[in-house]
Design a protein around this motif. Structure first.
Motif, PDB file in Angstrom:
ATOM      1  N   ARG A  62     109.416 -19.415 136.478  1.00 47.08           N
ATOM      2  CA  ARG A  62     109.636 -19.728 135.056  1.00 47.08           C
ATOM      3  C   ARG A  62     108.450 -19.214 134.248  1.00 47.08           C
ATOM      4  O   ARG A  62     107.296 -19.495 134.574  1.00 47.08           O
ATOM      5  N   ILE A  63     108.758 -18.472 133.194  1.00 51.83           N
ATOM      6  CA  ILE A  63     107.722 -17.898 132.334  1.00 51.83           C
ATOM      7  C   ILE A  63     107.957 -18.422 130.915  1.00 51.83           C
ATOM      8  O   ILE A  63     108.973 -18.119 130.295  1.00 51.83           O
ATOM      9  N   GLU A  64     107.002 -19.207 130.413  1.00 50.19           N
ATOM     10  CA  GLU A  64     107.081 -19.746 129.062  1.00 50.19           C
ATOM     11  C   GLU A  64     105.915 -19.212 128.258  1.00 50.19           C
ATOM     12  O   GLU A  64     104.758 -19.384 128.632  1.00 50.19           O
ATOM     13  N   THR A  65     106.221 -18.526 127.160  1.00 45.68           N
ATOM     14  CA  THR A  65     105.194 -18.022 126.253  1.00 45.68           C
ATOM     15  C   THR A  65     105.587 -18.398 124.834  1.00 45.68           C
ATOM     16  O   THR A  65     106.672 -18.951 124.601  1.00 45.68           O
ATOM     17  N   ASP A  66     104.726 -18.066 123.882  1.00 46.81           N
ATOM     18  CA  ASP A  66     105.060 -18.322 122.485  1.00 46.81           C
ATOM     19  C   ASP A  66     106.202 -17.428 122.004  1.00 46.81           C
ATOM     20  O   ASP A  66     106.809 -17.693 120.977  1.00 46.81           O
ATOM     21  N   VAL A  69     111.252 -18.020 126.584  1.00 45.41           N
ATOM     22  CA  VAL A  69     111.319 -18.506 127.960  1.00 45.41           C
ATOM     23  C   VAL A  69     112.185 -17.555 128.783  1.00 45.41           C
ATOM     24  O   VAL A  69     113.282 -17.189 128.359  1.00 45.41           O
ATOM     25  N   ASN A  70     111.682 -17.169 129.943  1.00 49.85           N
ATOM     26  CA  ASN A  70     112.427 -16.340 130.893  1.00 49.85           C
ATOM     27  C   ASN A  70     112.324 -16.971 132.264  1.00 49.85           C
ATOM     28  O   ASN A  70     111.298 -17.571 132.597  1.00 49.85           O
ATOM     29  N   ILE A  71     113.383 -16.816 133.046  1.00 49.75           N
ATOM     30  CA  ILE A  71     113.344 -17.239 134.441  1.00 49.75           C
ATOM     31  C   ILE A  71     113.673 -16.025 135.291  1.00 49.75           C
ATOM     32  O   ILE A  71     114.743 -15.424 135.160  1.00 49.75           O
ATOM     33  N   TYR A  82     117.075 -14.046 135.678  1.00 52.55           N
ATOM     34  CA  TYR A  82     118.103 -15.075 135.820  1.00 52.55           C
ATOM     35  C   TYR A  82     118.471 -15.662 134.463  1.00 52.55           C
ATOM     36  O   TYR A  82     119.626 -15.948 134.190  1.00 52.55           O
ATOM     37  N   GLU A  83     117.450 -15.854 133.614  1.00 55.03           N
ATOM     38  CA  GLU A  83     117.699 -16.441 132.311  1.00 55.03           C
ATOM     39  C   GLU A  83     116.677 -15.901 131.324  1.00 55.03           C
ATOM     40  O   GLU A  83     115.512 -15.713 131.661  1.00 55.03           O
ATOM     41  N   ALA A  84     117.125 -15.643 130.093  1.00 53.49           N
ATOM     42  CA  ALA A  84     116.230 -15.178 129.036  1.00 53.49           C
ATOM     43  C   ALA A  84     116.766 -15.653 127.697  1.00 53.49           C
ATOM     44  O   ALA A  84     117.963 -15.613 127.463  1.00 53.49           O
ATOM     45  N   VAL A 105     112.876  -4.855 131.952  1.00 49.69           N
ATOM     46  CA  VAL A 105     111.999  -5.095 130.807  1.00 49.69           C
ATOM     47  C   VAL A 105     112.708  -6.000 129.802  1.00 49.69           C
ATOM     48  O   VAL A 105     113.848  -5.752 129.433  1.00 49.69           O
ATOM     49  N   CYS A 106     112.011  -7.025 129.365  1.00 48.01           N
ATOM     50  CA  CYS A 106     112.476  -7.876 128.270  1.00 48.01           C
ATOM     51  C   CYS A 106     111.514  -7.610 127.112  1.00 48.01           C
ATOM     52  O   CYS A 106     110.422  -8.186 127.052  1.00 48.01           O
ATOM     53  N   LEU A 107     111.901  -6.708 126.220  1.00 47.29           N
ATOM     54  CA  LEU A 107     111.021  -6.315 125.114  1.00 47.29           C
ATOM     55  C   LEU A 107     110.703  -7.451 124.146  1.00 47.29           C
ATOM     56  O   LEU A 107     109.545  -7.633 123.780  1.00 47.29           O
ATOM     57  N   PRO A 108     111.693  -8.249 123.712  1.00 48.94           N
ATOM     58  CA  PRO A 108     111.359  -9.313 122.746  1.00 48.94           C
ATOM     59  C   PRO A 108     110.329 -10.302 123.298  1.00 48.94           C
ATOM     60  O   PRO A 108     109.469 -10.771 122.569  1.00 48.94           O
ATOM     61  N   ASN A 109     110.401 -10.614 124.596  1.00 49.86           N
ATOM     62  CA  ASN A 109     109.475 -11.577 125.196  1.00 49.86           C
ATOM     63  C   ASN A 109     108.302 -10.898 125.895  1.00 49.86           C
ATOM     64  O   ASN A 109     107.469 -11.569 126.493  1.00 49.86           O
ATOM     65  N   ARG A 110     108.277  -9.555 125.858  1.00 50.40           N
ATOM     66  CA  ARG A 110     107.192  -8.735 126.417  1.00 50.40           C
ATOM     67  C   ARG A 110     106.932  -9.035 127.899  1.00 50.40           C
ATOM     68  O   ARG A 110     105.815  -9.294 128.313  1.00 50.40           O
ATOM     69  N   ILE A 111     108.011  -8.968 128.695  1.00 46.94           N
ATOM     70  CA  ILE A 111     107.926  -9.198 130.137  1.00 46.94           C
ATOM     71  C   ILE A 111     108.414  -7.954 130.859  1.00 46.94           C
ATOM     72  O   ILE A 111     109.456  -7.402 130.523  1.00 46.94           O
ATOM     73  N   VAL A 112     107.642  -7.522 131.860  1.00 50.23           N
ATOM     74  CA  VAL A 112     107.999  -6.360 132.678  1.00 50.23           C
ATOM     75  C   VAL A 112     108.007  -6.794 134.133  1.00 50.23           C
ATOM     76  O   VAL A 112     107.026  -7.358 134.634  1.00 50.23           O
TER      77      VAL A 112
END
Length: 137
Positions: A62-66, A69-71, A82-84, A105-112
């Motif tokens: 689970r990744i929670e940032t400002d 949230v992404n899983i 799994y979830e964004a 890549v999830c650009l809005p949440n800046r996750i690679v």
């Protein structure tokens, strides 16, 4: 011109011998490979590293940032989003990846999420950031 039995045998041996270097390089690459691992980066910083080769079962990260949230889900030897909560949901395609060089890549949440080759040692330092590879944000 007539083709003789020995001509066919010699040509066949040369053709077979031409594949030997490729076979040797493939076997060496497999022997030297420590398997695949996944690197998860959040806002450009290394967040998590997990081994994919030999992984069994299901695991959630689970990744929670400002930004949101992404899983991230690891199932067997594959990883996927799994979830964004991002609006575009582009990070769901491709669903799961498992080969070196593949990324999600999830650009809005800046996750690679990137699958890489041989797993680095835990005490190896990244040249650019100076962080050890087992650093977590």
């Amino acid at each position: 011109m007539k083709v003789k039995k020995w001509d066919v045998i010699i040509i066949s041996l040369f053709v077979i011998a031409s594949f030997i270097p490729a076979l040797i390089f493939t076997l060496q690459a497999r022997a030297n490979s420590g398997g695949y691992y996944v690197e998860i980066k959040v806002q450009g910083e290394l967040y998590e590293t997990r081994q994919l080769t030999g992984h069994t079962g299901r695991e959630e990260i689970r990744i929670e940032t400002d930004l949101g949230v992404n899983i991230v889900e690891i199932i067997e030897e594959k990883v996927g989003m799994y979830e964004a909560d991002c609006p575009d949901k582009v990070c769901y395609s491709p669903e799961y990846i498992s080969r070196a060089g593949e990324t999600i890549v999830c650009l809005p949440n800046r996750i690679v999420i990137e699958v890489k080759g041989e797993k680095p040692d835990a005490d190896d330092e990244d040249i650019i950031t100076g962080w050890a590879s087992d650093h977590h944000e």
